[in-house]
Design an enzyme around this catalytic site. Structure first.
Site, PDB file in Angstrom:
ATOM      1  N   LYS A  31      28.973  34.334  26.760  1.00  0.00           N
ATOM      2  CA  LYS A  31      28.054  33.984  25.685  1.00  0.00           C
ATOM      3  C   LYS A  31      28.289  32.521  25.301  1.00  0.00           C
ATOM      4  CE  LYS A  31      26.199  35.945  21.401  1.00  0.00           C
ATOM      5  NZ  LYS A  31      26.260  37.089  20.458  1.00  0.00           N
ATOM      6  N   GLU A  82      23.694  52.225  14.190  1.00  0.00           N
ATOM      7  CA  GLU A  82      23.487  52.439  12.755  1.00  0.00           C
ATOM      8  C   GLU A  82      23.545  53.910  12.357  1.00  0.00           C
ATOM      9  OE1 GLU A  82      21.889  48.521  13.920  1.00  0.00           O
ATOM     10  OE2 GLU A  82      21.581  50.556  14.693  1.00  0.00           O
ATOM     11  N   ARG A 121      16.783  52.896  11.462  1.00  0.00           N
ATOM     12  CA  ARG A 121      17.208  53.671  12.626  1.00  0.00           C
ATOM     13  C   ARG A 121      18.187  54.778  12.240  1.00  0.00           C
ATOM     14  NH1 ARG A 121      18.172  49.485  17.440  1.00  0.00           N
ATOM     15  NH2 ARG A 121      20.102  48.999  16.373  1.00  0.00           N
TER      16      ARG A 121
END
Length: 642
Positions: free
Chosen positions: A288, A377, A405
């Site tokens: 990343k 979540e 969600r």
């Protein structure tokens, strides 16, 4: 000012068709130019930097090998897709990314045929791509479908549901797992590379395919035995390479892991597996922030760093040097630690956002009492419910739009049992440049019908501290606190915390002409609108006095305030930073109607539409939620100024 013509190759790329005209030996140079273009652009026009830098080679390789947009590339977590946008005809307009009226911050099908699916939230790519692959299969086309998942999205439950279904549904989908330090596999040396070369060798795969046809013809092989063979070969590869991966037990051909930054190698691998039948997964390792040292060194900060100096890598400060109010999330993080130091039952839970929500403050001080559960979540809520059931007091912090969600988990695994836990909804209301997939617009409306919930929103930083203190007291049940992204209104945010009576609002100012009821920090905007309206009336030689209540709680709502308003005012204005259909304004309207009051209710909130991206100030103006619009509504309603 960025010179869009400074690059030898990228300047001439109008669409992926132009990439496919290049020699494979030119692709590394194109990747270098694309990476520099992204860095230069984001240094002056902030956005998500590190994730897009990590997939530059993959992006180029995908568009080089596959016939996009006829072939489908489904991106997961859309902040990986800046390179994709630049290469698909939006390079000239990329300077408008995340700006009002500009290109959207994430892939969106209405914007480009190359954007195959909406991907503002994580973990949906495999399910969506599987649907497209099945559609191609049913329609008899040779369309290729690729799902690109990673950057933490594999921790989401929907990804595993998609994998499970992909293993038992006829499809030729390719899943690319972009692993940027997820620790799914241990990468080993020569044997691993030898197996990749064997698995992707065209001669090997032709022989393998012909052998399978003969075995089918002789009746030796059927679908069930084929699945067993794939599981066996995956297990054999795990033994030979000393690797274990989560795909061993699935009927999905696994390739990798391989270097995600060698674009020529990626092209060769993708070409080799492109025509293979059945579901398959290519596991790549990436870094990343690749290619920009500051981002590689601290990918968390450089995920979305704001403006920075391209050459030095120094992030630029936007403050004018004057004292400013803190961010709500920082007040949350410091207050949580303060409460946790005194209350040993308190634990912290977050789905992959410890820095964003500032739970990293408690995580650093009390690491054994904080839990980052990944992008999951629903699990975060149910996990918190399990701890609450057996005596702990979780503060579960989830961004408002992501809490959608976990709706079933809130109902089934928290509210029904009236568990003592605190759901902190960060980024509630209009969030700004991230746009419609990230606005916390719906939480008030979708939570209000659920029994056993307490739903509150603080007017300012002091109120946030008071509500957090109240929520951690015994027997408060499932307590929801929602607050926005960004700064509050108080420079001196620290205060002695006190208990607030559940379901009780407060009067901020008295008035006799009209009542205004606000919920949460949008009340500060409403207060400014009230002062503007009264000043305009005074300038016209007229008097206007507005009664302003900070409701504090949506549920239970303060019925004493509503009874007083219903009995004493002909008009009431409600202001909330959430959808007005089903939110606080609807609750006020329902109560006054049920009680037979003749008071007219005028609701201000997010309209029944998906609000675009832009600054919060711009979006409030567009949705008529800014101080000027509130002022105008007061004057129109009271007829003080015609």
């Amino acid at each position: 000012m960025i010179d869009k013509n400074e690059f030898e190759l990228l300047t001439h790329i109008e669409s992926p068709a132009d990439i496919r005209k290049l020699k494979i030996s030119q692709l590394p140079k194109l990747c270098r130019e694309l990476r520099r273009d992204i860095i230069e652009e984001l240094s002056i026009n902030p956005g998500h930097l590190a994730s897009s830098l990590g997939v530059v080679e993959l992006t180029v390789a995908l568009h080089y090998v596959f016939d996009t947009p006829e072939d489908r590339i489904v991106w997961d977590v859309g902040h990986q897709a800046y390179g994709h946008k630049i290469l698909t005809g939006r390079r000239e307009s990329f300077c408008t990314n995340r700006k009002l009226g500009g290109i959207k911050p994430f892939p969106f099908p209405a914007e480009s045929p190359y954007d195959t699916f909406c991907c503002g939230h994580a973990s949906n790519s495999i399910s969506a791509a599987l649907g497209m692959a099945v559609a191609a299969y049913e329609q008899g086309t040779n369309r290729k479908v690729v799902a690109v998942i990673g950057d933490g999205a594999m921790s989401g439950g929907l990804a595993f549901e998609g994998l499970n279904n992909a293993s038992s549904t006829p499809n030729d989908m390719l899943i690319i797992l972009n692993d940027n330090n997820m620790s799914i596999d241990k990468s080993v040396g020569g044997m691993r590379q030898a197996l990749i070369e064997l698995q992707t060798n065209s001669t090997y795969n032709r022989m393998r395919y012909k052998a399978s046809l003969k075995l089918y013809e002789w009746g030796v092989l059927d679908d069930n035995r084929k699945k067993g063979i794939i599981r066996f070969t995956n297990s054999l590869k795990s033994v030979l390479t000393n690797q274990k991966n989560i795909f061993e037990g699935l009927d999905i051909r696994y390739f990798g892991p391989t270097d995600g930054h060698n674009v020529m190698s990626l092209v060769r691998v993708l070409r080799a597996i492109k025509e293979m039948k059945g579901p398959k997964l290519l596991h790549i390792h990436t870094v990343k922030g690749k290619g920009y040292e500051p981002a590689e060194q601290n990918a968390t900060i450089w995920h979305a760093p704001g403006k920075f100096d391209f050459e030095s890598g120094e992030r630029l400060k936007t403050s004018d040097g004057k004292p400013c109010s803190p961010k709500f999330q920082d007040v949350f993080g410091n207050t949580l630690l303060e409460l946790a130091m005194k209350n040993p039952r308190i634990v912290g839970v977050t789905p992959a956002m410890p820095t964003g929500c500032s739970m990293n403050i408690m995580m650093k001080a009390l690491p054994k009492r904080t839990f980052d559960v990944g992008i999951a979540e629903g699990h975060a809520v149910t996990f918190s419910g399990g701890m609450a059931k057996d005596g702990l007091l979780p503060f579960c912090n989830i961004y408002s739009s992501f809490m959608q969600r976990a709706y079933d988990n809130i109902i089934h695994d928290a509210a029904i049992m009236r568990l003592n836990m605190v759901l902190c909804l960060d980024r509630a209301g209009l969030v700004g440049e991230d746009g419609p997939t990230h606005h916390g617009a719906f939480d008030l409306a979708f939570l209000r019908p659920i029994p056993n919930l307490t739903i509150a929103s603080p007017y300012d930083e002091h109120e946030l501290r008071h509500l957090m203190f109240t929520a951690q007291l015994p027997d408060k049940g499932t307590f929801v606190i929602r607050y926005p992204r960004g700064r509050g209104s108080l420079v001196d945010w620290k205060c002695e915390m006190k208990e607030i009576e559940i379901g009780k609002g407060r009067k901020l100012r008295d008035g006799k002409d009209i009542a205004l009821l606000s919920l949460g920090p949008i009340g500060v905007e409403a207060s400014q609108g009230i002062m503007m309206a009264e000043m305009k009336a005074m300038n016209e030689g007229k008097t206007l006095s507005v009664c302003h209540y900070d409701m504090r709680f949506l549920k239970p709502i303060d019925t004493e305030i509503l009874d007083y308003v219903g009995a004493n005012f002909r008009h009431v204005i409600t202001v909330e930073d959430g959808v007005k259909d089903g939110g606080m304004g609807s609750a006020v309207l329902e109560y006054l109607n049920d009680k037979g009051y003749m008071t007219a209710v005028h609701r201000i909130g997010i309209p029944d539409e998906f609000v675009q991206h832009g600054t919060v100030a711009q979006l409030r103006q567009i949705t008529h939620m800014d101080a000027e619009s509130i002022c105008k509504k007061i004057l129109e309603t009271t007829n003080i100024i015609s």
